[in-house]
Scaffold this motif. Sequence first.
Motif, PDB file in Angstrom:
ATOM      1  N   ARG A  78      -1.446  -3.533   9.127  1.00 36.51           N
ATOM      2  CA  ARG A  78      -1.187  -3.747   7.701  1.00 36.51           C
ATOM      3  C   ARG A  78      -2.374  -4.432   7.029  1.00 36.51           C
ATOM      4  O   ARG A  78      -2.722  -4.118   5.896  1.00 36.51           O
ATOM      5  N   VAL A  79      -3.021  -5.358   7.741  1.00 33.00           N
ATOM      6  CA  VAL A  79      -4.213  -6.014   7.184  1.00 33.00           C
ATOM      7  C   VAL A  79      -5.326  -4.995   6.964  1.00 33.00           C
ATOM      8  O   VAL A  79      -6.016  -5.007   5.936  1.00 33.00           O
ATOM      9  N   GLY A  80      -5.525  -4.088   7.928  1.00 37.07           N
ATOM     10  CA  GLY A  80      -6.539  -3.059   7.750  1.00 37.07           C
ATOM     11  C   GLY A  80      -6.239  -2.141   6.586  1.00 37.07           C
ATOM     12  O   GLY A  80      -7.138  -1.761   5.831  1.00 37.07           O
ATOM     13  N   ALA A  81      -4.951  -1.787   6.428  1.00 31.68           N
ATOM     14  CA  ALA A  81      -4.576  -0.938   5.294  1.00 31.68           C
ATOM     15  C   ALA A  81      -4.804  -1.674   3.978  1.00 31.68           C
ATOM     16  O   ALA A  81      -5.260  -1.069   2.996  1.00 31.68           O
ATOM     17  N   HIS A  82      -4.534  -2.970   3.941  1.00 28.08           N
ATOM     18  CA  HIS A  82      -4.750  -3.734   2.717  1.00 28.08           C
ATOM     19  C   HIS A  82      -6.243  -3.831   2.380  1.00 28.08           C
ATOM     20  O   HIS A  82      -6.615  -3.831   1.198  1.00 28.08           O
ATOM     21  N   LEU A  92      -4.636  -8.032  -3.760  1.00 27.37           N
ATOM     22  CA  LEU A  92      -4.137  -8.447  -2.455  1.00 27.37           C
ATOM     23  C   LEU A  92      -3.630  -9.880  -2.545  1.00 27.37           C
ATOM     24  O   LEU A  92      -4.298 -10.754  -3.123  1.00 27.37           O
ATOM     25  N   ALA A  93      -2.464 -10.119  -1.990  1.00 27.53           N
ATOM     26  CA  ALA A  93      -1.882 -11.454  -1.975  1.00 27.53           C
ATOM     27  C   ALA A  93      -2.014 -12.052  -0.584  1.00 27.53           C
ATOM     28  O   ALA A  93      -1.602 -11.436   0.409  1.00 27.53           O
ATOM     29  N   VAL A  94      -2.610 -13.250  -0.494  1.00 29.46           N
ATOM     30  CA  VAL A  94      -2.764 -13.968   0.765  1.00 29.46           C
ATOM     31  C   VAL A  94      -2.165 -15.351   0.577  1.00 29.46           C
ATOM     32  O   VAL A  94      -2.701 -16.175  -0.181  1.00 29.46           O
ATOM     33  N   GLU A  95      -1.040 -15.605   1.252  1.00 31.00           N
ATOM     34  CA  GLU A  95      -0.331 -16.876   1.159  1.00 31.00           C
ATOM     35  C   GLU A  95      -0.039 -17.243  -0.296  1.00 31.00           C
ATOM     36  O   GLU A  95      -0.237 -18.372  -0.730  1.00 31.00           O
ATOM     37  N   GLY A  96       0.405 -16.236  -1.038  1.00 31.82           N
ATOM     38  CA  GLY A  96       0.777 -16.464  -2.423  1.00 31.82           C
ATOM     39  C   GLY A  96      -0.375 -16.472  -3.405  1.00 31.82           C
ATOM     40  O   GLY A  96      -0.156 -16.667  -4.602  1.00 31.82           O
ATOM     41  N   ILE A  97      -1.596 -16.255  -2.935  1.00 31.46           N
ATOM     42  CA  ILE A  97      -2.779 -16.268  -3.801  1.00 31.46           C
ATOM     43  C   ILE A  97      -3.195 -14.822  -4.053  1.00 31.46           C
ATOM     44  O   ILE A  97      -3.401 -14.053  -3.109  1.00 31.46           O
ATOM     45  N   ARG A  98      -3.288 -14.449  -5.301  1.00 32.93           N
ATOM     46  CA  ARG A  98      -3.628 -13.082  -5.669  1.00 32.93           C
ATOM     47  C   ARG A  98      -5.144 -12.917  -5.738  1.00 32.93           C
ATOM     48  O   ARG A  98      -5.827 -13.594  -6.515  1.00 32.93           O
ATOM     49  N   LEU A  99      -5.701 -12.025  -4.904  1.00 32.50           N
ATOM     50  CA  LEU A  99      -7.136 -11.746  -4.864  1.00 32.50           C
ATOM     51  C   LEU A  99      -7.394 -10.423  -5.580  1.00 32.50           C
ATOM     52  O   LEU A  99      -6.751  -9.416  -5.277  1.00 32.50           O
ATOM     53  N   THR A 100      -8.329 -10.431  -6.522  1.00 33.71           N
ATOM     54  CA  THR A 100      -8.624  -9.232  -7.317  1.00 33.71           C
ATOM     55  C   THR A 100     -10.030  -8.698  -7.087  1.00 33.71           C
ATOM     56  O   THR A 100     -10.367  -7.639  -7.627  1.00 33.71           O
ATOM     57  N   ALA A 101     -10.857  -9.408  -6.325  1.00 33.71           N
ATOM     58  CA  ALA A 101     -12.224  -8.931  -6.084  1.00 33.71           C
ATOM     59  C   ALA A 101     -12.189  -7.671  -5.226  1.00 33.71           C
ATOM     60  O   ALA A 101     -11.346  -7.512  -4.340  1.00 33.71           O
TER      61      ALA A 101
END
Length: 442
Positions: A78-82, A92-101
């Motif tokens: 799933r990490v590779g697909a993300h 992408l959300a990592v521990e509730g933090i939304r990453l847009t880069a």
Amino acid sequence: MTSLQSSSARSTSRTASRGRTDAALRQDLATSRPLVPTASIGGALAAGGPLLVCMAVAVVGWFLTNAGEEGSPSGALRVGAHSWLAAHGSTLAVEGIRLTAIPLGLTLLCAWATWRVGRRVGESVSGHGPDAARIADGERDWTVPIAAGLFTTGYAVVGVVACALASTAASSPNPARVVLWSILIGGLAGLPAIALGSGRASIWLPVIPDAVRDVALVSWRILRTWFAISLFALFAAFVVDFSTAANVVSQLHADAGAIALMALATAAVLPNAMLFSSSYVLGPGFTVGTGTTVSTSLVVLGPLPMFPLLAALPDQGPTPWWTGWLMVIPVIVAAVIAGRVQRDRPVLAWDRAAIRGCAGGITAGVVLAMLTAFAGGAVGPGRMSDVGPYTFDVLLHAITSFGIGGVAGALLVCWWQRDGGDWLTSRLGAVRGRLPRIPFRR
């Protein structure tokens, strides 16, 4: 004897004819594959290849980092697909933090795979539609548009399926953005590749006016040279502070597997860093967090993540006197490129030379600003939600610097081609005539 010779000749002729027929049949079969399944499956393969690579790397990284003690293979997949979805604009959300880069390195990998598969698809469907003579007579050919549309559809379907399979309550990727980026990659990489592989590009390109092709050539050479300079500046800054990067790695207490994954992450964002370096050399600079700025005139930094590539950032405080002169580089680059194109494709009309140099420089500036707009985004919580170059300022500086340099270089070489060479030769002859003659003694 004569009958034997004629029989042998007839047999040889039939064999050669049959050989040519077999070769032509194989050629027809290779270039006339079914259009709909070939293009659709080709698009799915172009998307699925990099997706499988990302998932495989994620699984290998999972084993290298903790030997499978934590997490599960499905989580690694799933990490590779993300990561593949992030390369297509999905947040992408990592521990509730939304990453847009967007990791533009992975995006380039997907575009390269699309180009290679698109070429093969173009070769496989090149036998469809009218031939070159019928196209020259005005008959419409829809082979490439239909193939490109089916190719992009197959690519987008894989993206939507990947979103559905990798989606969780916390991550929730954005299928709309993935579809949009699939259309962009299919249109910018797949469509030209199919046109080139099918041979249609060789028919269409001569129709384009020479002025348009020359402007595109100036723009492409300016961008290619500018990217090389930006990458060199990034590499030089990193080498100067390499000890800082080594110190960061040592503080992380990373083993060989973690260092390898960190190197892959650095490669994935290397095009982003190159565009940051481009913005710095142009003059506007960039930000690495809220309330920070990095430019040739001022550097204001704050707490930064422990990422080795950030060692390339300049030291905080006033900048050296020579950094302000870096903004002259884009003008020189555009002038040299426009001058070389003017030398290779001489146009003795002043207005045409000026328009070609100026239009090529402005086009390069606009394309650079469009690429720079995708370089930044949120990379963490709090102040790290604002990271990226100043895109609008990059647009203004790029079109000004490249445009002025393009005009200056084109006009200077045009003047040299018209009468500058004769004028310089006459001046050198006059100077040589005033010099005292020195007798030569043996």
